[in-house]
Every structure is written in structure tokens, then in C-alpha cells.
Write an enzyme that holds these catalytic residues in place. Structure first.
Site, short mmCIF file in Angstrom:
data_model
loop_
_atom_site.label_atom_id
_atom_site.label_comp_id
_atom_site.label_asym_id
_atom_site.label_seq_id
_atom_site.Cartn_x
_atom_site.Cartn_y
_atom_site.Cartn_z
N GLN A 27 0.83 -1.21 0.00
CA GLN A 27 0.00 0.00 0.00
C GLN A 27 0.86 1.26 0.00
O GLN A 27 1.60 1.48 -0.93
CB GLN A 27 -0.95 -0.01 1.20
CG GLN A 27 -1.95 -1.15 1.16
CD GLN A 27 -3.14 -0.84 0.27
OE1 GLN A 27 -3.53 0.31 0.13
NE2 GLN A 27 -3.71 -1.84 -0.35
N ASP A 28 0.78 2.06 1.08
CA ASP A 28 1.46 3.36 1.10
C ASP A 28 2.84 3.30 1.75
O ASP A 28 3.49 4.33 1.86
CB ASP A 28 0.60 4.36 1.88
CG ASP A 28 -0.39 5.02 0.95
OD1 ASP A 28 -0.27 4.82 -0.27
OD2 ASP A 28 -1.28 5.72 1.44
N ALA A 29 3.27 2.12 2.20
CA ALA A 29 4.55 2.06 2.90
C ALA A 29 5.70 2.28 1.92
O ALA A 29 5.58 1.96 0.74
CB ALA A 29 4.69 0.71 3.58
N GLY A 37 3.66 8.34 2.51
CA GLY A 37 4.09 6.99 2.80
C GLY A 37 4.79 6.93 4.14
O GLY A 37 5.43 7.88 4.56
#
Ligand SMILES: [Zn+2]
Length: 607
Positions: A221-223, A373
């Protein structure tokens, strides 16, 4: 029935009626353009409710538009020539009714064209520049016109949270909280607004080498995954300042606080170790390392009540310790100490604590394209993907975050900054300044010139295995902000701790060493799972459990008499009581009901 008259409002107050509101508004507008009335007056005819709203008050946000009449822009080419030659200025255009300022309400009455070529018979105004469609913050970004409109508010929120060089006199300031980036950089891709506002003096980010790639499931995802070597070289490194302030307050009766090393006999003495960093004057010494709970400003205050009553009769007057301690969970070095006086001639002391914040797992980064992130992993350089030139990205971004958010500007910025890096210059990304194809052809040409794949893809090798990836990775350079949300300032644990006096429930929030809120929705989730004992544990045992005695005769709450060794009901005088565990908040409810003359009787199931 006569036709309803149009009501006229001035600054929200009704001042009269007119027969034709639209005509009336047009007349005001015409007089304003002629200079017969002030240019600061705005008027709007609202058709749906047949009202005219005239606004002349302060605090309205207004925006300049070029006036269009009969399908012709009033800013003619020869006026433009005079403007360029410096013969006339912007204010001249406003006075001559070529440009006018409109507020939000009057904007509802206009039809503005973005470009002179779009002017039709119905057009009333022309945007001074298509970029003025956005506000200042978004105009500081690049290629925002390629992003989804809904992402812009998110993007400007990130830009506001960015750490950078917010001021150059930070060394003589005592801001409550301040962040300072160690190595701020000017973005490789920037805009006209960025340059006009001289934002490079207040740079708030760094140009990261970014590759769009997953990394063994760590950047889901946003990591994001960071390169440890880049972090060690100073990527995203910042310093955090927190200032503490205290003053020697005066009290009625001639008593006063005093800054000094609190003596061990004082009320509320924190123990010798807490004062170990203080100098003889009771103030912490500069450049000392301090930890949470340690005193940085020693202060002794007079007793709250004169001659406090104690069990030994009238007690002696004891002053109390009122020192300032370092916030829980924080450490740092004492950056500077300042003595001063207020206008009321009371001494004040300000202490600034500095701590270095190296990016760590959990810290937040964001680009100007609303792509945020959280760092999920910091990987040694040798384990990161690399190109045949040996280029290792600073940051790995999961490509899954791009298509659904439609932040195409992110891709353009990567491509543009990559081309610009090869050329050794900055490039322009001003909103609406160029068409997408033109931009891409330009960058693709530059990349090809230097022997790169024209759309920014490159062959990468896996640092862990040394094997070539079967797919090429899109990579480039993106201006990234380090946001002030950092785990080191948010990390908190609680096993036992303070409770609120009124409800006896655990306190809330980090400064009060609070617990995590277990609210209605969390409770509903457990109800849905049927985890009844877990609900009891969370909401009773670990919260405000209170044993009470309940009278079996009358159902009221009694108490245990330890002298007679028997429970007593003060309401009916009986001795048949049962000890029951209830939530203290429930007892509070019963007490509040009693204050309204409602006696709730509790029936025990065992009866
Ligand atoms: Zn009773």
C-alpha cells in the site's frame, strides 16, 4: 398577484427592494468599472432566491479577473505592450476597468474562460493566468493539473506539514515546537510561483531517487522502503526543537515563586537524581543531555493555602516544588537557556531542547503529488535494487499507489527531474504552462540523448540475489517532504497509570500517560464477535471497576463498616448487603440521578 420584488442585502443586512435584481446588479457593476463607486464593492444576483447580495465588508478573499465584453478581452495586445514596456502598471488596469477583483459570491455570476481562445459570446471574464485557478500552495507544486482534483487538498496539507528551513533566525527563537531539515534542497522541478515567492530560501524537502517497485512485501500500500546508506548520508535528517518556559509568578499577600535548586525538605520533592542536571542557580546547564522526568527549571512556589491544617494541628508553612520537567518520552540536549523579564518585572526563563531525528521505521514522507508513505523498512544499500550504472534508489514506492489515485503529476515529476539531473539544470512544472505531450516529448528527448530509455524505465538487479529483474522499473527523481509525524514523538505505552478523578477511568492522551481509547465502535466489533469476556476485561476490569455494597432490602448502595465489621445500608438501616463489582461511571450515574430526586433501586439476581 403582483410579482415578488427582489430583496437587496448589504453585508448581510436587508436594505430594501428593487424590481429587477439582475439589472440592478449589472448597474452597480457598470458603475464600479467606470470608477463611480469603489472597486472594493462586490455584487451578486442570486437567481434561485431572487436576491441581490452586495458585499463591502473586510475579510473577503478576492481574485483578479480580466473583464471580457462582447466576446472581446479588454486586455488588448497594445495594452499588453504598454504593460511590458512599463508605461502602465497593474493598478492602472484596475482603475481603467480592465481587471477587476471578484469575491466568492460574485464569482457565481460569471463565466470565465481559462484561455483567450475559449472566449465565446457568453463569456464575461478571462483568467489572468490559468494557474490562478489554483491557490498559492498548489501553485508551489508542479504539474498539479495532471492530478485528480480531489488529491489537491491532501497535497497542500502535506506541504504544510513538511519539515524544512522555516526561518533563518531559528537560533535566536524559542518556538514551542520547531523542525529543521539538515540538508534542505531546491526542487529540481519547480514552478513560476515557487520562484516568484523565493521559496528556495525556505526549502522544505529533498530530491529523492525513487524507483517504482515492491520490496519483498515490505512496501505494501502506502509504505515506503528507504536506503540505509542514503539515510546515513543525511537523507531526511532533521533536528527537533522544543522550548520550555516558566516565570516567577507573584501571589496576593506578597509571596512569589523563586527559581532555585529545590531543597530536599520541600513538598513534592522528586528525589535527588531528578535535579542532577541543574546548576547552582536551579537552571539546567547548556549542552547537557537530559531525559524524560528530569528537571530543567527548578522552581519553588509558596504553599497553596497559608497555614495548612494537618493532623498535628496547625502545620508549619511548607513551600512546594513547582519545577519544570522534560516531557515524557522525550530526550535531547539543552540547546540554549534564556533569562528575561516580563513587562510586569517578573523573571522568565526559556529553555530550548534539541534532539536529532534520523528517519526511522514509522516516520512519514510525502511528495508534492499527495503521495504519502510511512517508512516500513530501512534496507542496507547492498540489498537494494540497483542499475547497471550502480544507481541505487533512495526510496522504493509501491506502483499500486499511483493508478487509483490518478496522480499522474508524480510520474511527470519523476521523468522531468531525471532528465533535468542528466542535463544539470532545473526544469519548469508550472500548472497549465505546457501540454502533456509536449512535456513528455521534451523529457523523453533528453533521456534518449544521454542513452537512457526514453520513458524512464531501466533494467534493475536484485541486491539480495544479484539476479536481473524480469521487468524494467520506472525510476526518476521526486521532491519528497519529511512530514513532522514521527514515531519518536508519538510512541507511547501504558500498563498502569493515572485515572480521572471524576469517573476513575484511565486518562486520555500522551502527555497524561493515557490509555488507548476503546470506544463505541470498538465495543461493537467485539459484540459482533461475541467476545463477551474480552468486553468485560476492556471496559470493566482494565477501566473503572469499583466494588460496591448493594442493599438486598431496599436496593440502594451502602458501605462496609470496618469498626462493627458489617455492611450497613444508610437508607433503610439494614445489614443484608451484597458486594458487587460495577463500573464507577455507573455509580456516578446513580449519584447524578439522585441529585434529580430519582432513586434507582438495584435488584440482585441472587434474590
Ligand atoms: Zn437498604
Amino acid at each position: 398577484m403582483s410579482e415578488e420584488k427582489c430583496r437587496v442585502y448589504l453585508d448581510g443586512r436587508e436594505i430594501g427592494t428593487v424590481a429587477d435584481g439582475k439589472e440592478f446588479a449589472a448597474e452597480i457593476r457598470s458603475n464600479r468599472r467606470k470608477g463611480l463607486i469603489s472597486g472594493e464593492i462586490n455584487v451578486a444576483y442570486i437567481k434561485s432566491i431572487n436576491e441581490v447580495h452586495i458585499n463591502a465588508d473586510k475579510g473577503r478573499v478576492r481574485k483578479p479577473y480580466i473583464i471580457v465584453e462582447d466576446g472581446q478581452s479588454k486586455l488588448t495586445p497594445d495594452i499588453m505592450e504598454k504593460l511590458k514596456a512599463g508605461e502602465i502598471d497593474f493598478n492602472f488596469l484596475v482603475r481603467r476597468g480592465i481587471i477587476e477583483y471578484l469575491d466568492a459570491e460574485e464569482e457565481e455570476n460569471i463565466l470565465a474562460a481559462m484561455d483567450p481562445s475559449e472566449i465565446t459570446k457568453k463569456t464575461t471574464h478571462l483568467e489572468a493566468d490559468p494557474a490562478s485557478f489554483f491557490g498559492l500552495t498548489v501553485n508551489n507544486s508542479v504539474f498539479p493539473e495532471f492530478n485528480s482534483m480531489g488529491r489537491h487538498p491532501i497535497a497542500w496539507n502535506f506541504m504544510k506539514q513538511a519539515q524544512g528551513l522555516y526561518t533563518t533566525n531559528f537560533n535566536s527563537r524559542y518556538d514551542a515546537r520547531a523542525f529543521l531539515l539538515y540538508y534542505p534542497q531546491v526542487p529540481i522541478v519547480n514552478s513560476v510561483t515557487y520562484r516568484t515567492l523565493n521559496m528556495k530560501r525556505h526549502a522544505n524537502g529533498q530530491n529523492f531517487v525513487v524507483a517504482l517497485s515492491t520490496y519483498y512485501g515490505y512496501n505494501m500500500q502506502d509504505a515506503v522502503v528507504l536506503n540505509k546508506a542514503a539515510v546515513d548520508r543525511g537523507l531526511g535528517r532533521s533536528v527537533f526543537y522544543r522550548s520550555y518556559m516558566d516565570e516567577e509568578r507573584r501571589y496576593p499577600g506578597g509571596q512569589q515563586d523563586s527559581f532555585k535548586l529545590p531543597p530536599p525538605t520541600i513538598e513534592g520533592y522528586k528525589g535527588e537524581h531528578a535535579y542532577s542536571k541543574l546548576g547552582e542557580d536551579g537552571i539546567v546547564e547548556p549542552e547537557l543531555e537530559v531525559n524524560e522526568g528530569e528537571v530543567i527549571i527548578g522552581k519553588v512556589s509558596p504553599p497553596r493555602f497559608l497555614e495548612e491544617q494537618t493532623s498535628f494541628g496547625v502545620g508549619e508553612e511548607r513551600s512546594r516544588d513547582n519545577s519544570v520537567t522534560l516531557r515524557s518520552g522525550e530526550t535531547g540536549a539543552v540547546d540554549s537557556v534564556m533569562f528575561s523579564e516580563t513587562t510586569g518585572a517578573t523573571r522568565i526563563i526559556k529553555v530550548r531542547i534539541r534532539s536529532i531525528k534520523v528517519p526511522e521505521v514509522g516516520d512519514k514522507f510525502a511528495s508534492r503529488q499527495s503521495q504519502k508513505g510511512v517508512t516500513a523498512l530501512i534496507v542496507p544499500q547492498e540489498d537494494m535494487p540497483y542499475t547497471k550504472e550502480g544507481i541505487v534508489p533512495d526510496l522504493l514506492l509501491n506502483p499500486i499507489g499511483l493508478p487509483n489515485r490518478m496522480t499522474y503529476g508524480h510520474i511527470l515529476e519523476m521523468l522531468g527531474a531525471k532528465a533535468a539531473s542528466l542535463d544539470g539544470k532545473t526544469v519548469d512544472g508550472t500548472p497549465f504552462s505546457r501540454h502533456g505531450k509536449e512535456v513528455i516529448d521534451d523529457y523523453a528527448g533528453t533521456l534518449e540523448k544521454y542513452g537512457f530509455e526514453k520513458f524512464g524505465d531501466e533494467v534493475f538487479y536484485d541486491g539480495r540475489t544479484g539476479k536481473k529483474f524480469s521487468a524494467t522499473l520506472f525510476n526518476g527523481v521526486v521532491y519528497y517532504h519529511r512530514l513532522w509525524h514521527m514515531v519518536s514523538l508519538k510512541l507511547q505505552v501504558r500498563s498502569r497509570g493515572p485515572v480521572q478523578i471524576l469517573t476513575r477511568q484511565p486518562t486520555e492522551g500522551k502527555p497524561r500517560k493515557g490509555g488507548l481509547k476503546f470506544g463505541e465502535m470498538e465495543r461493537d466489533a467485539l459484540v459482533g464477535h461475541g467476545a463477551s469476556l474480552l468486553i468485560k476485561e476492556r471496559m470493566l476490569d482494565q477501566s473503572d471497576k469499583a466494588p460496591v455494597w448493594i442493599c438486598k432490602t431496599c436496593g440502594d448502595i451502602g458501605y462496609y463498616d470496618y469498626i462493627k465489621n458489617t455492611p450497613v445500608c444508610p437508607t433503610c438501616g439494614g445489614n443484608k448487603l451484597e458486594e458487587v463489582e460495577i463500573s464507577y461511571a455507573f455509580k456516578l450515574l446513580l449519584d447524578e440521578l439522585k441529585s434529580m430526586h430519582i432513586l434507582a433501586r438495584l435488584r440482585l439476581k441472587s434474590d
